[in-house]
Design a protein around this motif. Structure first.
Motif, PDB file in Angstrom:
ATOM      1  N   ALA A  32      43.957  33.432  44.302  1.00 27.04           N
ATOM      2  CA  ALA A  32      43.330  34.255  43.261  1.00 27.04           C
ATOM      3  C   ALA A  32      43.076  35.674  43.770  1.00 27.04           C
ATOM      4  CB  ALA A  32      42.025  33.614  42.792  1.00 27.04           C
ATOM      5  N   LEU A  33      42.686  35.801  45.034  1.00 29.84           N
ATOM      6  CA  LEU A  33      42.470  37.124  45.616  1.00 29.84           C
ATOM      7  C   LEU A  33      43.774  37.902  45.733  1.00 29.84           C
ATOM      8  CD1 LEU A  33      39.897  36.169  48.402  1.00 29.84           C
ATOM      9  CD2 LEU A  33      39.418  37.482  46.324  1.00 29.84           C
ATOM     10  N   ASN A  34      44.838  37.199  46.094  1.00 33.92           N
ATOM     11  CA  ASN A  34      46.150  37.860  46.154  1.00 33.92           C
ATOM     12  C   ASN A  34      46.563  38.374  44.778  1.00 33.92           C
ATOM     13  OD1 ASN A  34      46.246  37.209  48.873  1.00 33.92           O
ATOM     14  ND2 ASN A  34      47.655  35.487  48.609  1.00 33.92           N
ATOM     15  N   ARG A  35      46.305  37.569  43.764  1.00 34.70           N
ATOM     16  CA  ARG A  35      46.618  37.994  42.402  1.00 34.70           C
ATOM     17  C   ARG A  35      45.758  39.196  42.017  1.00 34.70           C
ATOM     18  NH1 ARG A  35      50.506  38.444  38.570  1.00 34.70           N
ATOM     19  NH2 ARG A  35      49.678  38.221  36.448  1.00 34.70           N
ATOM     20  N   MET A  36      44.492  39.177  42.423  1.00 27.98           N
ATOM     21  CA  MET A  36      43.612  40.304  42.139  1.00 27.98           C
ATOM     22  C   MET A  36      44.161  41.576  42.786  1.00 27.98           C
ATOM     23  SD  MET A  36      39.464  40.596  42.482  1.00 27.98           S
ATOM     24  CE  MET A  36      39.334  40.360  44.247  1.00 27.98           C
ATOM     25  N   ASP A  37      44.615  41.465  44.020  1.00 31.60           N
ATOM     26  CA  ASP A  37      45.195  42.624  44.697  1.00 31.60           C
ATOM     27  C   ASP A  37      46.413  43.152  43.948  1.00 31.60           C
ATOM     28  OD1 ASP A  37      43.307  42.523  46.707  1.00 31.60           O
ATOM     29  OD2 ASP A  37      44.556  41.343  48.065  1.00 31.60           O
ATOM     30  N   GLN A  38      47.157  42.236  43.339  1.00 36.06           N
ATOM     31  CA  GLN A  38      48.393  42.605  42.647  1.00 36.06           C
ATOM     32  C   GLN A  38      48.134  43.310  41.326  1.00 36.06           C
ATOM     33  OE1 GLN A  38      50.828  39.229  41.576  1.00 36.06           O
ATOM     34  NE2 GLN A  38      52.569  40.478  40.963  1.00 36.06           N
ATOM     35  N   VAL A  39      47.193  42.794  40.529  1.00 35.66           N
ATOM     36  CA  VAL A  39      47.061  43.292  39.151  1.00 35.66           C
ATOM     37  C   VAL A  39      45.790  44.080  38.866  1.00 35.66           C
ATOM     38  CG1 VAL A  39      48.531  41.449  38.259  1.00 35.66           C
ATOM     39  CG2 VAL A  39      46.047  41.115  38.300  1.00 35.66           C
ATOM     40  N   ASN A  40      44.741  43.888  39.659  1.00 34.93           N
ATOM     41  CA  ASN A  40      43.483  44.559  39.310  1.00 34.93           C
ATOM     42  C   ASN A  40      43.538  46.076  39.421  1.00 34.93           C
ATOM     43  OD1 ASN A  40      40.646  44.124  38.436  1.00 34.93           O
ATOM     44  ND2 ASN A  40      40.197  45.168  40.370  1.00 34.93           N
ATOM     45  N   PRO A  41      44.317  46.661  40.346  1.00 31.03           N
ATOM     46  CA  PRO A  41      44.378  48.127  40.367  1.00 31.03           C
ATOM     47  C   PRO A  41      44.805  48.734  39.031  1.00 31.03           C
ATOM     48  CG  PRO A  41      45.284  47.250  42.399  1.00 31.03           C
ATOM     49  CD  PRO A  41      45.038  46.073  41.505  1.00 31.03           C
ATOM     50  N   GLY A  42      45.636  48.028  38.276  1.00 30.27           N
ATOM     51  CA  GLY A  42      46.062  48.536  36.974  1.00 30.27           C
ATOM     52  C   GLY A  42      45.148  48.154  35.832  1.00 30.27           C
ATOM     53  N   LEU A  43      44.232  47.204  36.075  1.00 30.60           N
ATOM     54  CA  LEU A  43      43.357  46.710  35.013  1.00 30.60           C
ATOM     55  C   LEU A  43      41.915  47.183  35.149  1.00 30.60           C
ATOM     56  CD1 LEU A  43      44.503  42.963  34.788  1.00 30.60           C
ATOM     57  CD2 LEU A  43      45.171  44.842  33.280  1.00 30.60           C
ATOM     58  N   ASN A  44      41.440  47.280  36.388  1.00 28.31           N
ATOM     59  CA  ASN A  44      40.028  47.592  36.635  1.00 28.31           C
ATOM     60  C   ASN A  44      39.115  46.601  35.909  1.00 28.31           C
ATOM     61  OD1 ASN A  44      37.967  49.158  37.849  1.00 28.31           O
ATOM     62  ND2 ASN A  44      37.609  50.238  35.928  1.00 28.31           N
ATOM     63  N   ALA A  45      39.462  45.325  36.011  1.00 31.27           N
ATOM     64  CA  ALA A  45      38.633  44.273  35.419  1.00 31.27           C
ATOM     65  C   ALA A  45      37.522  43.856  36.371  1.00 31.27           C
ATOM     66  CB  ALA A  45      39.506  43.069  35.069  1.00 31.27           C
ATOM     67  N   VAL A  46      37.865  43.675  37.647  1.00 28.10           N
ATOM     68  CA  VAL A  46      36.886  43.351  38.689  1.00 28.10           C
ATOM     69  C   VAL A  46      36.458  44.649  39.345  1.00 28.10           C
ATOM     70  CG1 VAL A  46      36.494  42.151  40.877  1.00 28.10           C
ATOM     71  CG2 VAL A  46      37.857  41.065  39.077  1.00 28.10           C
ATOM     72  N   VAL A  47      35.169  44.951  39.315  1.00 27.77           N
ATOM     73  CA  VAL A  47      34.687  46.226  39.849  1.00 27.77           C
ATOM     74  C   VAL A  47      33.882  46.049  41.133  1.00 27.77           C
ATOM     75  CG1 VAL A  47      34.754  47.430  37.635  1.00 27.77           C
ATOM     76  CG2 VAL A  47      32.700  46.138  38.261  1.00 27.77           C
ATOM     77  N   GLU A  48      33.664  44.806  41.556  1.00 26.89           N
ATOM     78  CA  GLU A  48      33.084  44.539  42.873  1.00 26.89           C
ATOM     79  C   GLU A  48      33.831  43.359  43.482  1.00 26.89           C
ATOM     80  OE1 GLU A  48      28.874  43.768  45.240  1.00 26.89           O
ATOM     81  OE2 GLU A  48      28.880  43.736  43.055  1.00 26.89           O
ATOM     82  N   ASP A  49      34.495  43.617  44.593  1.00 27.86           N
ATOM     83  CA  ASP A  49      35.335  42.645  45.280  1.00 27.86           C
ATOM     84  C   ASP A  49      34.462  41.857  46.261  1.00 27.86           C
ATOM     85  OD1 ASP A  49      37.094  41.378  47.109  1.00 27.86           O
ATOM     86  OD2 ASP A  49      38.625  42.914  46.824  1.00 27.86           O
ATOM     87  N   LEU A  50      34.422  40.550  46.088  1.00 28.09           N
ATOM     88  CA  LEU A  50      33.554  39.701  46.923  1.00 28.09           C
ATOM     89  C   LEU A  50      34.375  38.777  47.817  1.00 28.09           C
ATOM     90  CD1 LEU A  50      30.774  38.760  44.330  1.00 28.09           C
ATOM     91  CD2 LEU A  50      30.899  40.729  45.859  1.00 28.09           C
TER      92      LEU A  50
END
Length: 479
Positions: A32-50
């Motif tokens: 899930a973290l790898n997926r976050m690294d892949q797509v979150n920069p373009g989405l800005n859905a997660v604003v605090e990475d834990l």
């Protein structure tokens, strides 16, 4: 399934593997973290990475399991928490710059319940200022984008949660809903949710300085956004666990008494003078046919007056907001949110003083009418919005913008005023000139019967399909 694709698994599929030992909690979280690294920069859905504490917790869960400790129903499931709810050691910013140092002293009940069930929090998701828009943008964390494309708002106020879940960042997204803030993001992103009824999920922020207004307490609820109805059946029994910090929580089991078949469903297309878009009508017809095919008895009949109930309920809420929140909004809000609230007060003229007390009393009248109707029709299938989801920042475009975003959403906030459960599920993928767009419908249910609303959503989903695989193919094809 390749290790890199674990993020695609539903929470139900994940727990089958993590609890059996076929998949480690660490593996589920890392994917899930790898997926976050892949797509979150373009989405800005997660604003605090834990990720640091998430991986530590996942390894601890794996070690405990190896020692023979029992596993929880959400063992190793990666989840996100909305930034307007307390998580110990993290700021409950609510999208407001002035709150960026508001560090929570303890976990809110929903966080406690998810952790007790074995879930792993991988990040905190975005919300608009004061969590009071149906779109998600704020001066502190910026705009969240919809994974279907920037032609659609991600919804709000749980827009970060909806975008994250549908993009594959965690299997469950926590959110809350005072007028539609779970269901707007579900509809915008093609996700599934159920707005719980009043008293169903324990709620309280340990860091709050004062109790919320009475209408905020009675209209706002905590919940989850998922990619499948089955994941709501998996996760909601944990979320509704009792917590003494909410003195009005009602400790009832998730599953209620089974009703005799066929279960009657009231079906309505009434949009109270607002134009019903052809794509929304097609979604409603598809949902009706799916329920009929599943054995429900669907009858076209209007429920009690949603328009009067919803509009009066939201006007009452605006009266409370004007009385209790206006100073905070004026003092800490951006010019954008202050302007939007000025238009809210035009669209929903606040009810104040004695009239506010009278309308709070009349709430019981509306709820009684619905309770009696739901004796004959335990479920109600209706539009969620009369038109496809709106574009980003539509609510900044004056009276017409706010009217399209919230003014016509009476099926949404009426359920909050009534305190009834309401599921929101995609029933069609529309191909519009602006691009593909999911269309969700709403299923309201009897009080305490969130499980029935989710059953109906599952019946629709099983015949129409989930939106996530289609979305992921679209995202993979984009440069």
């Amino acid at each position: 399934m390749a290790h890199t694709d674990i993020w695609r698994l539903s929470a139900t599929e994940l727990t089958e593997r993590t609890r059996a030992g076929d998949l480690s909690a660490e593996g589920a979280v890392q994917s899930a973290l790898n997926r976050m690294d892949q797509v979150n920069p373009g989405l800005n859905a997660v604003v605090e990475d834990l990720r640091t504490e998430a991986l530590e917790r996942a390894r601890a869960l794996d070690q405990n399991r190896a020692k023979g400790a029992p596993t929880g129903p959400l063992h190793g499931v990666p989840v996100t928490i909305k930034i307007n709810v307390d998580q110990k050691g993290h700021a409950t910013t609510n999208g407001v710059i002035a709150l960026q140092e508001a560090i929570a002293p303890d976990d809110a009940p929903v966080v406690t319940n998810l952790l007790n069930a074995g879930a792993v929090v991988i990040g905190r998701t975005n919300t608009p200022e004061f969590s009071f828009r149906a779109d998600t943008d704020n001066p502190l964390h910026g705009r969240t984008h919809n994974p279907w494309g920037q032609h659609i708002s991600p919804g709000g106020s749980s827009g970060g949660a909806g975008a994250a879940v549908m993009a594959g960042i965690g299997a469950l997204g926590h959110g809350n809903d005072i007028g539609g803030s779970l269901r707007f993001p579900a509809a915008a992103n093609g996700a599934v949710t159920v707005k719980p009824g009043l008293g169903r999920v324990a709620a309280w922020n340990p860091g709050q300085k004062a109790e919320r207004g009475l209408l905020a307490q009675s209209m706002s609820v905590q919940g989850l956004i998922t990619r499948s109805a089955a994941d709501l059946h998996l996760s909601m029994p944990s979320l509704i666990s009792a917590d003494p910090r909410d003195p009005f929580h009602v400790p009832m089991p998730w599953r209620g008494q089974e009703l005799e078949s066929p279960i009657k469903v009231a079906f309505t297309k009434n949009t109270f003078g607002y134009a019903l878009h052809p794509e929304v009508e097609k979604a409603l017809d598809a949902a009706r046919d799916a329920l009929a095919d599943a054995g429900y008895l669907v009858e076209e009949i209007d429920p009690p007056d949603v328009f009067e109930c919803g509009r009066n309920g939201y006007r009452a809420l605006m009266g409370e907001v004007l009385s209790l929140m206006k100073n905070d909004i004026e003092g800490a809000g951006s010019q954008t949110i202050r302007d939007i609230f000025d238009v809210y007060f035009q669209e929903f003229p606040p009810i104040l003083g004695t009239e506010l007390l009278q309308m709070m009393a009349k709430r019981s009248h509306y709820a009684r009418e619905w309770s009696l109707f739901l004796q004959d029709f335990p479920l109600i299938l209706s539009p969620f919005l009369p038109q496809p989801f709106f574009k980003p920042d539509r609510d900044t475009e004056g009276v017409e913008g706010v009217h399209e975003v919230l003014g016509c959403a009476v099926y949404s906030y009426a359920m909050n005023f009534l305190g009834l459960p309401a599921a929101c599920v995609p029933a069609r993928l529309a191909e519009l000139p602006t691009g593909p767009q999911p269309i969700n419908v709403q299923i309201a249910a009897r009080r305490w019967r969130e499980d029935m609303a989710v059953d109906a959503a599952a019946a629709i989903e099983s015949r129409i399909g989930q939106m996530a695989p289609v979305l992921w193919d679209k995202m993979a094809a984009e440069p």
